[in-house]
Design a protein around this motif. Structure first.
Motif, mmCIF file in Angstrom:
data_model
loop_
_atom_site.group_PDB
_atom_site.id
_atom_site.type_symbol
_atom_site.label_atom_id
_atom_site.label_comp_id
_atom_site.label_asym_id
_atom_site.label_seq_id
_atom_site.Cartn_x
_atom_site.Cartn_y
_atom_site.Cartn_z
ATOM 1 N N ALA A 181 -19.824 -42.994 4.723
ATOM 2 C CA ALA A 181 -20.681 -43.736 5.655
ATOM 3 C C ALA A 181 -20.553 -43.139 7.046
ATOM 4 O O ALA A 181 -19.622 -42.389 7.339
ATOM 5 C CB ALA A 181 -20.276 -45.207 5.678
ATOM 6 N N ARG A 182 -21.494 -43.518 7.883
ATOM 7 C CA ARG A 182 -21.437 -43.169 9.304
ATOM 8 C C ARG A 182 -21.644 -44.449 10.103
ATOM 9 O O ARG A 182 -22.318 -45.378 9.649
ATOM 10 C CB ARG A 182 -22.497 -42.134 9.681
ATOM 11 N N ALA A 183 -21.038 -44.486 11.283
ATOM 12 C CA ALA A 183 -21.190 -45.670 12.126
ATOM 13 C C ALA A 183 -20.886 -45.299 13.570
ATOM 14 O O ALA A 183 -20.266 -44.267 13.845
ATOM 15 C CB ALA A 183 -20.253 -46.784 11.656
ATOM 16 N N THR A 184 -21.299 -46.171 14.488
ATOM 17 C CA THR A 184 -21.013 -45.985 15.904
ATOM 18 C C THR A 184 -19.862 -46.902 16.293
ATOM 19 O O THR A 184 -19.924 -48.115 16.075
ATOM 20 C CB THR A 184 -22.239 -46.297 16.765
ATOM 21 N N ILE A 185 -18.806 -46.318 16.859
ATOM 22 C CA ILE A 185 -17.671 -47.099 17.314
ATOM 23 C C ILE A 185 -17.586 -47.044 18.831
ATOM 24 O O ILE A 185 -18.112 -46.122 19.464
ATOM 25 C CB ILE A 185 -16.352 -46.594 16.691
ATOM 26 N N LEU A 186 -16.921 -48.046 19.403
ATOM 27 C CA LEU A 186 -16.765 -48.130 20.860
ATOM 28 C C LEU A 186 -18.107 -48.017 21.581
ATOM 29 O O LEU A 186 -18.181 -47.617 22.744
ATOM 30 C CB LEU A 186 -15.804 -47.047 21.366
ATOM 31 N N ALA A 187 -19.179 -48.339 20.846
ATOM 32 C CA ALA A 187 -20.551 -48.346 21.378
ATOM 33 C C ALA A 187 -21.025 -46.973 21.835
ATOM 34 O O ALA A 187 -22.053 -46.867 22.506
ATOM 35 C CB ALA A 187 -20.668 -49.350 22.527
ATOM 36 N N ARG A 188 -20.294 -45.869 21.422
ATOM 37 C CA ARG A 188 -20.718 -44.568 21.924
ATOM 38 C C ARG A 188 -20.424 -43.400 21.003
ATOM 39 O O ARG A 188 -21.085 -42.378 21.092
ATOM 40 C CB ARG A 188 -20.064 -44.291 23.288
ATOM 41 N N HIS A 189 -19.480 -43.514 20.080
ATOM 42 C CA HIS A 189 -19.098 -42.383 19.234
ATOM 43 C C HIS A 189 -19.620 -42.585 17.804
ATOM 44 O O HIS A 189 -19.251 -43.567 17.154
ATOM 45 C CB HIS A 189 -17.579 -42.225 19.183
ATOM 46 N N THR A 195 -11.052 -37.143 11.515
ATOM 47 C CA THR A 195 -9.915 -37.050 12.434
ATOM 48 C C THR A 195 -10.228 -37.843 13.703
ATOM 49 O O THR A 195 -11.216 -37.568 14.398
ATOM 50 C CB THR A 195 -9.632 -35.585 12.790
ATOM 51 N N PRO A 196 -9.437 -38.875 14.009
ATOM 52 C CA PRO A 196 -9.799 -39.831 15.070
ATOM 53 C C PRO A 196 -9.512 -39.321 16.478
ATOM 54 O O PRO A 196 -8.511 -39.652 17.109
ATOM 55 C CB PRO A 196 -8.934 -41.053 14.733
ATOM 56 N N TYR A 197 -10.449 -38.571 17.004
ATOM 57 C CA TYR A 197 -10.312 -37.970 18.332
ATOM 58 C C TYR A 197 -10.440 -38.995 19.451
ATOM 59 O O TYR A 197 -10.126 -38.704 20.621
ATOM 60 C CB TYR A 197 -11.380 -36.879 18.519
ATOM 61 N N TRP A 198 -10.884 -40.204 19.153
ATOM 62 C CA TRP A 198 -11.190 -41.222 20.144
ATOM 63 C C TRP A 198 -10.029 -42.195 20.387
ATOM 64 O O TRP A 198 -10.176 -43.159 21.129
ATOM 65 C CB TRP A 198 -12.395 -42.043 19.667
ATOM 66 N N LEU A 199 -8.856 -41.973 19.807
ATOM 67 C CA LEU A 199 -7.801 -42.985 19.858
ATOM 68 C C LEU A 199 -7.271 -43.240 21.267
ATOM 69 O O LEU A 199 -6.897 -44.372 21.598
ATOM 70 C CB LEU A 199 -6.657 -42.608 18.916
ATOM 71 N N ASP A 200 -7.193 -42.225 22.095
ATOM 72 C CA ASP A 200 -6.736 -42.468 23.468
ATOM 73 C C ASP A 200 -7.634 -43.482 24.161
ATOM 74 O O ASP A 200 -7.162 -44.373 24.893
ATOM 75 C CB ASP A 200 -6.719 -41.157 24.265
ATOM 76 N N GLU A 201 -8.925 -43.360 23.923
ATOM 77 C CA GLU A 201 -9.872 -44.313 24.507
ATOM 78 C C GLU A 201 -9.733 -45.686 23.863
ATOM 79 O O GLU A 201 -9.741 -46.715 24.552
ATOM 80 C CB GLU A 201 -11.299 -43.792 24.324
ATOM 81 N N ALA A 202 -9.577 -45.705 22.537
ATOM 82 C CA ALA A 202 -9.470 -46.978 21.813
ATOM 83 C C ALA A 202 -8.214 -47.747 22.207
ATOM 84 O O ALA A 202 -8.201 -48.984 22.201
ATOM 85 C CB ALA A 202 -9.473 -46.719 20.301
ATOM 86 N N TYR A 203 -7.145 -47.019 22.537
ATOM 87 C CA TYR A 203 -5.881 -47.655 22.884
ATOM 88 C C TYR A 203 -5.662 -47.708 24.390
ATOM 89 O O TYR A 203 -4.507 -47.763 24.840
ATOM 90 C CB TYR A 203 -4.721 -46.927 22.201
ATOM 91 N N ASP A 204 -6.734 -47.715 25.142
ATOM 92 C CA ASP A 204 -6.617 -47.949 26.574
ATOM 93 C C ASP A 204 -5.836 -49.238 26.819
ATOM 94 O O ASP A 204 -5.088 -49.373 27.778
ATOM 95 C CB ASP A 204 -8.009 -48.025 27.200
ATOM 96 N N SER A 205 -6.010 -50.207 25.896
ATOM 97 C CA SER A 205 -5.167 -51.395 25.823
ATOM 98 C C SER A 205 -4.691 -51.502 24.386
ATOM 99 O O SER A 205 -5.490 -51.388 23.453
ATOM 100 C CB SER A 205 -5.952 -52.653 26.211
ATOM 101 N N ALA A 206 -3.387 -51.721 24.198
ATOM 102 C CA ALA A 206 -2.839 -51.751 22.837
ATOM 103 C C ALA A 206 -3.455 -52.869 22.004
ATOM 104 O O ALA A 206 -3.656 -52.734 20.804
ATOM 105 C CB ALA A 206 -1.317 -51.910 22.888
#
Length: 264
Positions: free
Chosen positions: A16-24, A41-52
């Motif tokens: 499947a494909r989907a949009t996460i964080l409203a942008r990726h 490969t989750p390249y967006w984790l730094d952004e996702a974990y801006d708050s734990a």
């Protein structure tokens, strides 16, 4: 396109494909053997974990309250031999505090989130071997599952974890809330077969419950008793059985003594 499954090393096909964080826009892969679903490969984790803890996780307090009741009953009625325990990925330390209030010797481990409620009870992997490791809402965050699982294996003999099992047939990302597309942190979604694969690889007995709590134990448990304990309404009559003395007062005294030593 295909990837190696992060759980069983089988073949994971594009699912499947989907949009996460409203942008990726990202891709999901599903293993043809164990049915584990993983992201690219989750390249967006730094952004996702801006708050734990994501702001949309409004169920955090209620979840900790519910699981503290369930685990308290489980330890008293199903696993009474458990003494020392640690909450892995324990967030703010709320669950550890609740379990200590119920008389259970719990410690806390989470290198990514500030421990607000269980200060003084932090541990590091390798410091000691525990009878039990709890890991609530941790499995779906695993970018490298076996790295975390090896840590769990070294930390404790038995594990109690929570995660929602992927329904059958597997839903698309816009059909199941547990993908949590707005947060971007749920990068590993577990099927029943994937959990069974982990139990086999790490030589544990798996007991799955309908409430999202699952037990990996070194000794085989009574699945009927465990599932009965997890059902909230049917087991309340036993809430006073084998009840342990709260550690609240003793912990408060320890906190006072630590404060006095710091200012002395």
């Amino acid at each position: 396109m295909a990837m190696d499954c992060l759980v069983c090393n089988g073949r994971s096909e594009s699912f499947a494909r989907a949009t996460i964080l409203a942008r990726h826009e990202i891709e999901y892969f599903r293993c043809s053997d164990c049915e584990f679903i993983q992201t690219e490969t989750p390249y967006w984790l730094d952004e996702a974990y801006d708050s734990a803890i994501v702001s949309t996780d409004v169920g955090l307090v209620g979840r900790n309250a519910a699981f503290s009741k369930i685990v308290d009953r489980t330890l008293r009625l199903v696993m009474p031999g458990v003494q020392a325990s640690v909450d892995y990925g324990g967030g703010y330390g709320m669950f550890t505090r609740m379990m200590r209030d119920r008389g259970h010797d719990f410690s806390h481990y989470d290198p990514y989130c500030e421990n607000l409620f269980a200060r003084g009870y932090e541990v590091q992997p390798g410091a000691k071997q525990f009878d039990l490791v709890t890991a609530f809402e941790v499995f779906e965050h695993m970018a490298d599952p076996h790295k975390d699982l090896k840590t769990l294996d070294a930390l404790g003999a038995n594990w109690i974890i929570s995660t929602r099992i992927v329904p059958d047939p597997a839903p698309q990302p816009d059909q199941w809330w547990y993908y949590v597309l707005e947060g971007g942190q749920h990068i590993a979604l577990w099927s029943h077969r994937a959990l069974q694969s982990i139990a086999s690889q790490y030589k544990r007995h798996l007991t799955v419950t309908r409430r999202g709590m699952h037990v990996f134990s070194q000794e085989k448990l009574n699945p009927f008793l465990l599932r009965t304990v997890v059902r909230n309404r049917s087991i309340r009559v036993f809430d006073g059985f084998r009840k342990r003395k709260s550690l609240l007062q003793a912990d408060a005294q320890r906190a006072i003594e630590r404060t006095r030593r710091r200012v002395a």
